[in-house]
Design an enzyme around this catalytic site. Structure first.
Site, PDB file in Angstrom:
ATOM      1  N   ALA A 193      -2.562 -26.050  60.920  1.00 24.76           N
ATOM      2  CA  ALA A 193      -3.668 -25.868  59.937  1.00 24.76           C
ATOM      3  C   ALA A 193      -3.689 -24.448  58.774  1.00 24.76           C
ATOM      4  CB  ALA A 193      -4.893 -26.452  60.780  1.00 24.76           C
ATOM      5  N   HIS A 194      -4.467 -24.946  58.196  1.00 22.77           N
ATOM      6  CA  HIS A 194      -5.119 -23.602  56.963  1.00 22.77           C
ATOM      7  C   HIS A 194      -5.008 -22.619  57.604  1.00 22.77           C
ATOM      8  CE1 HIS A 194      -8.878 -25.357  55.397  1.00 22.77           C
ATOM      9  NE2 HIS A 194      -8.617 -25.160  56.575  1.00 22.77           N
TER      10      HIS A 194
END
Lengths: 353, 353, 353
Positions: free
Chosen positions: A241-242
């Site tokens: 994920a980011h």
């Protein structure tokens, strides 16, 4: 397999610095396991479990240790670490096509993109404005390379890889088909029961010697970059994920999911199917076993697990029902202890310490 | 990042209806966290955990609440909900390329497909017969849009998205790279130990303002349509099986799997790695924690979980072994209670109620 | 839906060998559930749970058993297995476009690849050197077929499927969009804290009548081939690691992950989200329930499970905490038993056996 490369045993011995026992002129045209090797294939013995197959192997020669070589009658390449030397020699026999340099006429390259003349760009590739494709890079068919991406020397992308804009990749990076790097992470702000999108304006920065598996996804950072360290190996269908950061030389098996902003240390090994919540930190040298749910930071090196062991379904149903009663059971045990203490004190005094 | 947009603090304040404290002419050219912002970047304070970074930030200005603004000496945009206003302003600084309208010469568009002249169709896109591409839609490179699909106004598809035939998409829908919508679900009838395929003749119907993550898959319906409500947000690598229905404004984090014909309510939040069996119903306003296995319908709003907490592996091995013995242990506790009752009744009468 | 095929009830009855009750000239133009069918749609009753909808259905006719047909007043096709006959007839009403034979001008086919003239090759497809595309094969838009691949007669690949080099596929195989077959498996040898890549020189061999789901990945073998048996059905987002072998007619639901070198028997059913460690063997006729972690070989047919049942989160927190204390609790129960034995022997003699 169409690979027809052949090598003398003497030349292979030289490549891995092995002591050669047997016929130096023996030709080797392939690699196989001890059980399956034919008279022109090299094999190796790296796991004592397979020692039983050594005596009867038909292999042209076997990579093995001094200890295993003792008494072996066939051709042998004696080395300290047979598995590592097998890894090294394996590339000689790889049937993977080696494309020639140049840009396929169906590729669409932006005018201001820079493609090194030694790079190979296959059919249907799209490279957008401002991208830099380094020396000896291979872009497989139908890859998409977004604006301002940088791919360092020696990179190899299989067919159908997506790099969004502003993805920076080090040298000798391998990316398998279907991988998506730089997708917009899951960033939304709640407003009266609705989700408002937050633009994902960071990029992705990937180190040298990284491998990224098929259909793995790595989101771009929300503000600063998502970062993958040098030598990191990611298997297939992993989700990063980011804002995640992964330390150098950490390896993850397939189907792992890492939530946003989590930081993972160096030299960690994360087994298949592990999930990590967001905003935690995992220190260096941690091993997490398969399908573990990591819900908090790990500050001590070592091995960690969660989950329950497999059982026949009928037994499992009983266990699962009992787990739901566990809190009650614990209280009953406590009550038993209290009552027994009364009994023993009442009838036997304090005879038990 | 190549983005060079700049705005005065006064203009940003007007956009988010903020009380401006400090220099209205201060230029802002980007967004960053409190710790990383430079003198031309806007930052925000939305989580009290980061308040410690406020005093020393180099940010050009900070989005914050009245309470946090008190005593802050820098430029400030004072708002009721800094995170939401950061979300709103973030799009000003998004370096995502904005393609111009028109169809790339390498795109292959069926004669009877309708493409709005304001839409942007990138290189290598394929649009099949009878599809409708609405106003201001962006189709990234190498997208495939099947027969009779409809994409509503303002849709944005990244590179390499697949829509099978008969997928209908509302307005302002965002789909990340590698997503597959309308694939044939897992429908087979058993016939003497073999599986006979059932044609999947339904479609997929997606509402307005939906976001679908990278490499997420949504199967078409077996008979009627699979349905995704308005405002639904699906993260990466989610699997939605045939005939599933997802209510408006429900959000799912990455790696969730929903089995066939399950219906999920509105405003639910499903954390990463959750799995749901088929043919169940989840009511509105349910939260399911990470990696939970949902094996039955949920009829009450609230939070639900399954799984076990992570332990050091050595401790976990003991727990896992004990779980398999739980049924036996429960019976032993019951036996202890019986025996103790005999003892206490026998030796102390009924003194304990 | 644009499908306008229509059939008389008599012709449908003939196809599935049904006893026709009612009007043989009734036209049927589609399929639907009992609740949703209109007066020109065929329906079916396969699950007694839906019997309640039979009396009020508007369907043109219903596929049902002798038992269910009793008393039904509408048109009926009476068969022994309505679900199987629905499966068979479903293909008549499939709106999936049927492409015509030939190679699209934008496809890029290597000079020495062989494409049967009855095959259909869509826009943007790339077929590399030495590949064989059999009779009546459909390659959807933007598929990539690597060097020396073989696709048997009647194969159907959706848009955007990747086959690496040396993938051999049997007859009538269906592969959904985004699937990747033949990617390089996760093979690395450790060398002083770094990972050295092992070339993956095996291929993938897939039997007849296999179906492979959207975004599923199947790695090539490290040395010999990864093998998928005849009639195997793999749902979406499944990960099959290198050297895995899957027996004939085994089915796996979505999001399953199988680690390297594991062998699965015939006629197994693996539910969604299951993970299996590497180097184990699963015998024939095994059922594994959803999200189970399979950590050891299974030698007896039957059903197997792991995991814990879902609870409201507050209850779950207590259970999870108690699980970590289980080993201690087990010891406390043992201690209670010992103490109680002393008490009962001391006060009541050996009255309890």
């Amino acid at each position: 397999m169409s690979n027809t490369a052949s090598w003398t045993l003497a030349s292979l011995a030289a490549m891995v610095d092995a002591r050669l026992v047997g016929n130096p002129d023996q030709l080797v045209r392939g690699l196989a396991t001890l059980q399956e090797a034919n008279a022109e294939q090299l094999s190796f013995l790296a796991n004592s479990q397979y020692r039983k197959y050594l005596a009867d192997t038909h292999a042209a020669a076997v990579l093995l240790t001094e200890a295993d070589a003792e008494g072996f009658k066939g051709n042998a390449l004696v080395v300290a670490n047979p598995y590592l030397m097998y890894a090294r020699l394996s590339h000689l026999f790889d049937p993977k096509p080696k494309p020639s340099a140049g840009v396929h006429p169906t590729a669409v390259i932006a005018d201001d993109a820079v493609v090194d003349p030694t790079a190979s760009i296959a059919a249907g590739v799209v490279v957008e404005a401002g991208a830099h494709i380094g020396p000896n890079v291979t872009l497989g068919a139908q890859c998409f390379v977004g604006a301002r991406c940088v791919i360092g020397a020696g990179g190899w992308l299989a067919a159908r890889v997506t790099l969004y804009h502003d993805v920076t990749i080090g040298e000798r990076v391998v990316i398998q088909s279907g991988a998506v790097i730089g997708s917009e992470g899951f960033g939304f702000a709640a407003e009266q029961g609705r989700w408002q999108k937050i633009a994902q304006i960071g990029g992705v920065r990937i180190g040298d010697d990284v491998e990224i598996g098929a259909n793995t996804t790595i989101d771009r950072g929300a503000l600063s970059d998502t970062r993958i360290g040098d030598g990191v190996k990611l298997d297939n269908q992993i989700q990063i994920a980011h804002n995640v950061q992964i330390g150098d030389h950490t390896a993850m098996a397939a189907c792992v999911g890492i939530s946003g902003s989590t930081r993972i240390g160096k030299h960690c090994t994360i087994a298949g199917g592990v999930g990590m919540v967001g905003h935690i930190e995992i220190c260096d040298n941690v091993f997490v076993s398969g399908m573990t749910m990591v819900t908090r930071s790990i500050t001590e090196p070592g091995a960690y697990s969660s989950g329950t062991a497999m059982q026949p379904a009928a037994d499992w149903k009983k266990s699962a029902a009992r787990i739901r009663q566990l809190d009650t059971m614990a209280k009953r045990v406590q009550q038993l202890e209290k009552q027994l203490l009364i009994v023993t004190q009442g009838t036997q005094g304090s005879s038990e310490s």
